[in-house]
Scaffold this motif. Structure first.
Motif, PDB file in Angstrom:
ATOM      1  N   UNK A  13       0.839  -1.208   0.000  1.00 29.32           N
ATOM      2  CA  UNK A  13       0.000   0.000   0.000  1.00 29.32           C
ATOM      3  C   UNK A  13       0.873   1.257   0.000  1.00 29.32           C
ATOM      4  N   UNK A  14       2.107   1.069   0.472  1.00 26.29           N
ATOM      5  CA  UNK A  14       3.028   2.200   0.490  1.00 26.29           C
ATOM      6  C   UNK A  14       4.444   1.665   0.322  1.00 26.29           C
ATOM      7  N   UNK A  15       5.280   2.453  -0.332  1.00 24.29           N
ATOM      8  CA  UNK A  15       6.630   2.006  -0.667  1.00 24.29           C
ATOM      9  C   UNK A  15       7.603   3.164  -0.486  1.00 24.29           C
ATOM     10  N   UNK A  16       8.736   2.885   0.159  1.00 28.07           N
ATOM     11  CA  UNK A  16       9.755   3.920   0.331  1.00 28.07           C
ATOM     12  C   UNK A  16      11.046   3.499  -0.344  1.00 28.07           C
ATOM     13  N   UNK A  17      11.623   4.410  -1.156  1.00 29.28           N
ATOM     14  CA  UNK A  17      12.933   4.164  -1.754  1.00 29.28           C
ATOM     15  C   UNK A  17      13.969   4.819  -0.856  1.00 29.28           C
ATOM     16  N   UNK A  18      14.727   3.998  -0.129  1.00 30.79           N
ATOM     17  CA  UNK A  18      15.739   4.533   0.782  1.00 30.79           C
ATOM     18  C   UNK A  18      17.071   4.565   0.030  1.00 30.79           C
ATOM     19  N   UNK A  19      17.519   5.789  -0.238  1.00 29.62           N
ATOM     20  CA  UNK A  19      18.700   5.970  -1.089  1.00 29.62           C
ATOM     21  C   UNK A  19      18.305   6.642  -2.396  1.00 29.62           C
ATOM     22  N   UNK A  20      17.060   7.184  -2.447  1.00 29.51           N
ATOM     23  CA  UNK A  20      16.594   7.908  -3.637  1.00 29.51           C
ATOM     24  C   UNK A  20      17.589   9.026  -3.930  1.00 29.51           C
ATOM     25  N   UNK A  21      17.947   9.178  -5.197  1.00 31.42           N
ATOM     26  CA  UNK A  21      19.039  10.101  -5.527  1.00 31.42           C
ATOM     27  C   UNK A  21      18.663  10.975  -6.720  1.00 31.42           C
ATOM     28  N   UNK A  22      19.146  12.206  -6.758  1.00 32.40           N
ATOM     29  CA  UNK A  22      18.912  13.055  -7.931  1.00 32.40           C
ATOM     30  C   UNK A  22      19.915  12.776  -9.058  1.00 32.40           C
ATOM     31  N   UNK A  23      20.852  11.836  -8.845  1.00 32.67           N
ATOM     32  CA  UNK A  23      21.861  11.525  -9.855  1.00 32.67           C
ATOM     33  C   UNK A  23      21.360  10.372 -10.745  1.00 32.67           C
ATOM     34  N   UNK A  24      21.101  10.655 -12.032  1.00 33.21           N
ATOM     35  CA  UNK A  24      20.489   9.655 -12.920  1.00 33.21           C
ATOM     36  C   UNK A  24      21.334   8.392 -13.089  1.00 33.21           C
ATOM     37  N   UNK A  25      22.619   8.439 -12.744  1.00 26.69           N
ATOM     38  CA  UNK A  25      23.451   7.243 -12.855  1.00 26.69           C
ATOM     39  C   UNK A  25      23.255   6.289 -11.679  1.00 26.69           C
ATOM     40  N   UNK A  26      22.575   6.769 -10.629  1.00 29.28           N
ATOM     41  CA  UNK A  26      22.410   5.952  -9.426  1.00 29.28           C
ATOM     42  C   UNK A  26      21.124   5.137  -9.503  1.00 29.28           C
ATOM     43  N   UNK A  27      21.182   3.924  -8.960  1.00 25.98           N
ATOM     44  CA  UNK A  27      19.982   3.088  -8.962  1.00 25.98           C
ATOM     45  C   UNK A  27      18.883   3.719  -8.098  1.00 25.98           C
ATOM     46  N   UNK A  28      19.262   4.478  -7.095  1.00 23.97           N
ATOM     47  CA  UNK A  28      18.280   5.167  -6.249  1.00 23.97           C
ATOM     48  C   UNK A  28      17.467   6.200  -7.031  1.00 23.97           C
TER      49      UNK A  28
END
Lengths: 480, 480
Positions: A13-28
């Motif tokens: 019902x809810x999902x958090x991406x821990x390590x979300x990054x503004x760098x497009x090369x990062x998986x986050x």
């Protein structure tokens, strides 16, 4: 019975991406942007100690800052920070932690193995199920979960579970191009907690899933896996690509996901006993997935073949019969009807039908259609195979002939209700119109509900496995 | 020694199409227009009882009307008229009669067989060599001979002889798309006079030809064929696709070209003893042609593999070792150098190299290049294999990475001088940019002189056959 926490793996019902990054090369970055682009149906939270904004969402500085409960956490942070994250997960009542995070048991180093064990123990102590580490996670298009930009948005009835992320990309992309759509796909990496067996229990009972494919490097509890597999194959076809069949391959499974491959000959015997459909390569896995996805039950192994030219006809016959399928001569009643249709020229018509004799003999697509109809309707033939490959036109002016041939095959097979495999060779040409024509031909087949294969050998191999599966089922007195 | 009349088969000074037609659906039209479009280097004459003009050429009413001698006649007229044509050929001192004309022995009917025998006897009585019947003829780009519009105009060093016309089209088109160019190609149909053995003698001695591929349905004089084959394989690799290996396949060879397939196990043993490279399908034949066309001699069977992702690495290892190639761990001296390069992270580097660990570990293409260089230069490794397949970008923004990876592989292999196989999966995608990128990647490899394959299994299979050929040659004390 499947662990009900796995419902949260597929339908959080809810999902958090821990390590979300503004760098497009990062998986986050990729996880976050893919979930936005797939319009994930639950609440999506992005977490990064730096805070800020991303894709118009607020970025929380920690999981604790996120308002309310979180069902599913994706971790792209370094392995050393995961034990801390598990503490935070516990207070947010997280059900599933998916670790893209890697560099653990698969390194083969003592430290990595120990840390992975600690992570698993900590998660279990908190009632948290763990996917991975070292995995891409879940693709469940119905709820907008995806880990690749270009996976189809629509759902289907095929499931795929894989210890390799690269193979999930390859299988979903390639099978999708051949008309397959997916219920659920899981890249599960090191299988430290949620493993192939858990997933097989779940997908075996899953109403959205009609066929399961799997790519497996190692299995920790072999007897339980085999028991679950045998149960799943009674419900639906299960295709298994078990790798590590050589010394070097087995060494590579250890360094990829820390898996022990085990003896290949024992695996072959055990998988066969459980009724699994065994394949040796990703392309064979895709071929079988396509086959089971599209074709109705096969009643027997007798093939009616339209084999393109003379050379193609011979190869079709060889490729089928060398795999235990039968390509008998046309039965007397078909021959009688062919005689009525084309008179003395009946001698030109055989099984496989060599279509290169049709037009030089002065016949049209109408005669071809009626000949193929006589074969398709005859009760002797269980399964049809049509090769349009060698008819790939030489010049664009011949395109209508390609389509006319395809019309004939598709119409006749549809009317007969029998399973049919179609061979259209790959579009790997430099001319734009050839590639387009190939893809158009493939699309026409899959839209009409027929599987399409790039070579005669691959079609024959897939059909032989498919037919063997159904004959076994029928011998066991079961029907799908 | 080859029959010198076969020089006229490949290099006729003059050629007449008997049955030239203004109807584009007729083969008599196609032969004429293809020869015009390929700028056939000799004198071209068109013959049809109706006379008139075609492609700016006068159409003669009979062969007798043609001025001067004619070396080569293509017949597209009905079988019943061929005995008359042979009389006319004799007075024009024709050296070779190529019969597209069919409906003879391959019908399996007494009349057809008898007429074919009469035609052969008449031709022999007049000193005329016969190609076919039931064949497409010769493709010899150097002199502008072709029987398909889209065969390449440029020459190369590969030869192909085939009883199936469809297969010649498939092999030339597909191999050409993968960078192969041809010296001479012959579709020889029923082999009533000029047969596989005559052609093998000729091509074995032919300086323009460095590798020979053949598609054979039946052989009339087996001992002589095997003797000629053994001689040819001492001069250059000879790839043989011998079909009719099953009951249905063998029945189909009879109705295609009237050939008797014979026992397949005896054929396998005999071909192997002669040193031929045996294949089971057209795609395997093409793979081997591409391999021998591009690669230098292989000194051994130890493989250095760059295996795309983790899953791809395992499959590469399995596919190679299950075919007798060796994929050993990295030797100590390479490991030492890797340690100097990347420190503690050396544990991530194995054989096969799992390239999916490179970028997450924070390394660049430079580290990847230096790692692959260490492997390519090490004397332990005889042959290299690089799989770029799973790196197929997900979005167009990732295209530069695809090219950077390819740059690395091509540069390193070029510098090492070792044979390398590259795997780029097929362009069968619906997105225009994906197809284009695939074809661009393939073209870059072949332009750099490396063979490219669509799957790991096909690359491993071709390499194993290629390496076995060279090891056998080297054991026999011969060098190419």
């Amino acid at each position: 019975m499947a662990d009900s926490r796995l419902d949260f793996l597929f339908c959080p019902r809810s999902l958090a991406v821990v390590g979300a990054s503004p760098n497009p090369d990062k998986q986050g970055y990729r996880y976050a942007s893919q979930l936005v682009s797939f319009r994930f149906r639950g609440n999506l939270y992005l977490v990064n100690p730096r805070g800020g904004d991303l894709f118009g969402c607020k970025v929380y500085r920690s999981l604790a800052e996120v308002p309310g409960e979180v069902d599913y956490v994706v971790s792209t942070i370094p392995a050393s920070a995961v034990l801390g994250l598990i503490e935070e997960c516990a207070s947010k009542k997280v059900k599933v932690l998916q670790m893209y995070t890697a560099h653990l048991a698969e390194t083969g180093q003592k430290e990595g193995k120990e840390l992975q064990d600690q992570i698993v123990a900590a998660a279990r102590a908190k009632g948290l199920r763990l996917l991975g580490p070292n995995c891409m996670g879940v693709y469940h298009p119905k709820v907008g979960l995806s880990f690749r930009y270009n996976f189809p948005r629509e759902s289907g009835t095929a499931a795929f579970i894989s210890q390799s992320a690269g193979h999930t990309a390859e299988v979903v992309h390639r099978a999708a191009a051949r008309g397959v759509r997916f219920s659920k796909v899981v890249s599960y990496g090191n299988a430290a907690d949620i493993n192939e067996t858990d997933l097989l229990v779940y997908l075996g009972e899953d109403d959205e899933t009609r066929v399961i494919a799997s790519y497996i490097e190692g299995v920790s509890d072999v007897p339980r896996f085999l028991e679950v597999l045998a149960r799943a194959t009674r419900a639906k076809p299960v295709i298994v690509l078990k790798v590590g069949r050589t010394e070097a391959g087995s060494r590579a499974t250890t360094s990829h996901t820390g898996s022990l491959a085990g003896s290949h000959s024992l695996w072959q015997a055990a998988l066969s006993q459980c009724g699994a459909v065994q394949v040796d390569s990703v392309e064979e896995l895709i071929d079988l997935l396509v086959t089971f996805y599209f074709l109705p039950v096969a009643r027997g192994a007798t093939m009616g073949v339209i084999g393109a030219g003379g050379g193609g006809s011979i190869l079709s016959a060889d490729e089928c019969e060398s795999r235990g399928l039968r390509v008998p001569p046309l039965p007397a009643d078909v021959v009688e009807e062919v005689k009525k249709l084309v008179g003395d020229e009946w001698v030109l018509v055989k099984n496989p039908v060599d279509t290169s004799v049709i037009f030089p003999a002065g016949w049209t697509h109408e005669e071809l259609r009626r000949i193929f109809e006589l074969i398709a309707r005859n009760p002797l033939f269980d399964v049809l195979m049509a090769d349009v490959g060698e008819w790939m036109p030489d010049i664009p002016e011949e395109i209508p002939r390609f389509h006319a041939l395809l019309d004939t095959y598709l119409d006749v097979a549809r009317t007969s209700g029998k399973p049919m495999a179609i061979i259209i060779r790959s579009g790997d040409y430099f001319e734009d119109w050839r590639w387009k024509l190939t893809m158009e031909g493939q699309a026409r087949c899959t839209e009409a509900g027929f599987p399409v294969y790039p070579t005669i050998a691959r079609a024959a191999q897939a059909l032989s496995q498919f037919i063997r599966y159904h004959l076994r089922r029928s011998a066991e007195g079961q029907t799908l």
